[in-house]
Motif scaffolding. Structure first.
Motif, short mmCIF file in Angstrom:
data_model
loop_
_atom_site.label_atom_id
_atom_site.label_comp_id
_atom_site.label_asym_id
_atom_site.label_seq_id
_atom_site.Cartn_x
_atom_site.Cartn_y
_atom_site.Cartn_z
N UNK A 128 0.51 -1.39 0.00
CA UNK A 128 -0.37 -0.34 0.22
C UNK A 128 0.72 1.56 0.27
N UNK A 129 0.56 2.12 -0.93
CA UNK A 129 1.34 3.49 -0.73
C UNK A 129 0.50 3.80 0.45
N UNK A 130 1.25 5.81 0.46
CA UNK A 130 0.03 5.90 2.12
C UNK A 130 -1.02 6.54 1.52
N UNK A 131 -1.66 7.12 0.23
CA UNK A 131 -2.44 7.90 -0.68
C UNK A 131 -3.52 6.73 -0.47
N UNK A 132 -2.72 4.53 0.05
CA UNK A 132 -4.26 3.78 -0.36
C UNK A 132 -4.31 3.37 0.51
N UNK A 133 -3.91 3.61 1.61
CA UNK A 133 -3.64 2.94 3.14
C UNK A 133 -5.33 3.02 3.61
N UNK A 134 -5.60 4.64 3.99
CA UNK A 134 -6.71 4.85 5.00
C UNK A 134 -8.14 4.04 3.86
N UNK A 135 -8.47 4.44 2.73
CA UNK A 135 -8.61 3.04 2.27
C UNK A 135 -9.09 2.03 2.12
N UNK A 136 -8.31 1.21 2.41
CA UNK A 136 -7.73 0.23 2.14
C UNK A 136 -8.87 -0.54 3.54
N UNK A 137 -8.69 0.15 4.17
CA UNK A 137 -9.33 -0.69 5.43
C UNK A 137 -10.81 0.40 5.55
N UNK A 138 -11.02 1.37 5.43
CA UNK A 138 -12.34 2.17 5.30
C UNK A 138 -13.36 1.45 4.57
N UNK A 139 -12.65 1.29 3.70
CA UNK A 139 -13.68 -0.06 2.25
C UNK A 139 -13.62 -0.88 2.55
N UNK A 140 -12.58 -1.84 3.48
CA UNK A 140 -12.90 -3.07 3.93
C UNK A 140 -12.60 -4.17 2.93
N UNK A 141 -11.53 -3.52 2.54
CA UNK A 141 -10.59 -4.07 1.29
C UNK A 141 -10.00 -5.20 1.89
N UNK A 142 -9.42 -4.72 3.18
CA UNK A 142 -8.27 -5.19 4.39
C UNK A 142 -8.69 -5.55 5.34
N UNK A 143 -8.54 -6.80 6.25
CA UNK A 143 -8.83 -6.77 7.78
C UNK A 143 -6.97 -5.69 8.54
N UNK A 144 -6.44 -5.42 8.00
CA UNK A 144 -4.79 -4.73 8.53
C UNK A 144 -4.68 -3.97 7.12
N UNK A 145 -3.73 -3.18 8.27
CA UNK A 145 -2.58 -2.62 7.62
C UNK A 145 -1.16 -2.03 8.59
N UNK A 146 -0.25 -2.19 7.81
CA UNK A 146 0.91 -2.26 8.65
C UNK A 146 1.58 -1.23 8.46
N UNK A 147 1.69 0.61 8.27
CA UNK A 147 2.24 1.16 8.03
C UNK A 147 3.14 1.49 8.74
#
Length: 307
Positions: A128-147
């Motif tokens: 994930x890029x910086x721009x993608x990380x929030x939408x990845x979780x907010x739109x429930x495309x992923x369960x977890x993100x490490x940033x």
């Protein structure tokens, strides 16, 4: 209405054919089982068995009742099967994303340990890029993100679970390459590959130079630390990158030097508060924390002022 214990006894007698064999199956006494069978027939107001020459012959009503009970037991068996599959993580896709430097270094180790605990688990992994990380979780495309930065969103919980540090990538032929530790002042005036000042890495680098009283002059702006290392490998100066990037395999033409006072790069575990957290997620959180905790920490040298 029969109790579960009475149903269990009736089923055992139907399967074992005799009270003595059923008592052996259930680990109880034959007289007690016979009494319980009598109570059941009184309660049901019909006979379950005909007693013929010491044998129990199921009545028509008993056979109908047994067929229904077998359907119930089959449902219990299916339920137990589902419970076991859930406990093993089978029929489940675990979706996790990470910043590039984390995704190419520590996350594979975390996921290897997770799949060792849940052999049937399917992994969906995303960089994930910086721009993608929030939408990845907010739109429930992923369960977890490490940033390397907390996610600013009302539905996302960001928890700091560890940290890395900034190191300096230099060509192996560079005059500083044989040094174990350097200061920011040592690379002042070098051709520097760096990040935009509004990025997590860029802010840390700016703070390091400001803290050392040095002017930050950037020759090339890049988005990813791996790109900066590739530039260094091809003779395009030096770069400040995180220690997670330094953990990866790189060309022998690059060396990574520790700073006497390194900038700290935090690591955040992020998840959507509106998404249900499964036991797999809880296990992943524990594994992630233990992996980061086990990383070696260099001795930091603080220069004291001479009075």
């Amino acid at each position: 209405m029969l109790t579960l214990r009475q149903i269990e006894i009736f089923r055992a007698i139907m399967i074992a054919k005799t009270v003595s064999a059923a008592a052996q199956m259930l680990g109880t006494s034959q007289p007690g089982l016979s009494r319980m069978l009598g109570h059941m027939e009184d309660k049901l107001r019909f006979r379950l068995f005909d007693r013929t020459r010491g044998r129990l012959v199921p009545t028509h009503e008993a056979r109908v009742l047994f067929d229904e009970i077998e359907h119930v037991y089959k449902g219990f068996e299916d339920l137990n099967h589902v419970i076991k599959r859930l406990a093993k993580g089978e029929d489940r896709t675990f979706r996790v994303g990470a910043s590039p430097s984390l995704g190419h270094s520590v996350v594979p180790q975390m996921l290897a340990r997770l799949t060792a605990n849940y052999p049937g688990l399917t992994i969906q992994f995303d960089i994930l890029s910086v721009e993608q990380a929030a939408d990845y979780l907010a739109l429930q495309r992923g369960d977890y993100a490490l940033t390397a930065f907390p996610l600013d969103h009302p539905n996302i919980l960001s928890s700091r679970i560890g940290a890395g540090r900034m190191v300096c990538a230099v060509p192996s032929s560079h005059p500083l390459a044989d040094r174990e530790r350097i200061s920011v002042a040592d690379i002042a005036g070098e051709q520097l590959q760096s990040f935009r000042p509004d990025t997590p890495h860029g802010r840390i680098i700016a703070d390091m130079f400001a803290g050392a009283g040095q002017e930050l002059e950037v020759a090339t702006y890049i988005r990813f630390a791996e790109t900066a290392v590739a530039f260094v490998a091809n003779g395009m100066g030096v770069a400040l990158v995180d220690s997670f990037t330094a953990m990866q395999a790189h060309a022998e033409t690059v060396r990574f030097l520790e700073f006497e006072e390194p900038g700290v790069l935090p690591v955040y575990m992020n998840r959507n508060l509106e998404s249900p957290r499964a036991i797999i997620g809880e296990t992943f959180e524990e594994i992630a924390r233990s992996v980061l905790l086990a990383l070696p920490r260099p001795q930091i040298i603080t220069t004291k002022a001479i009075t």
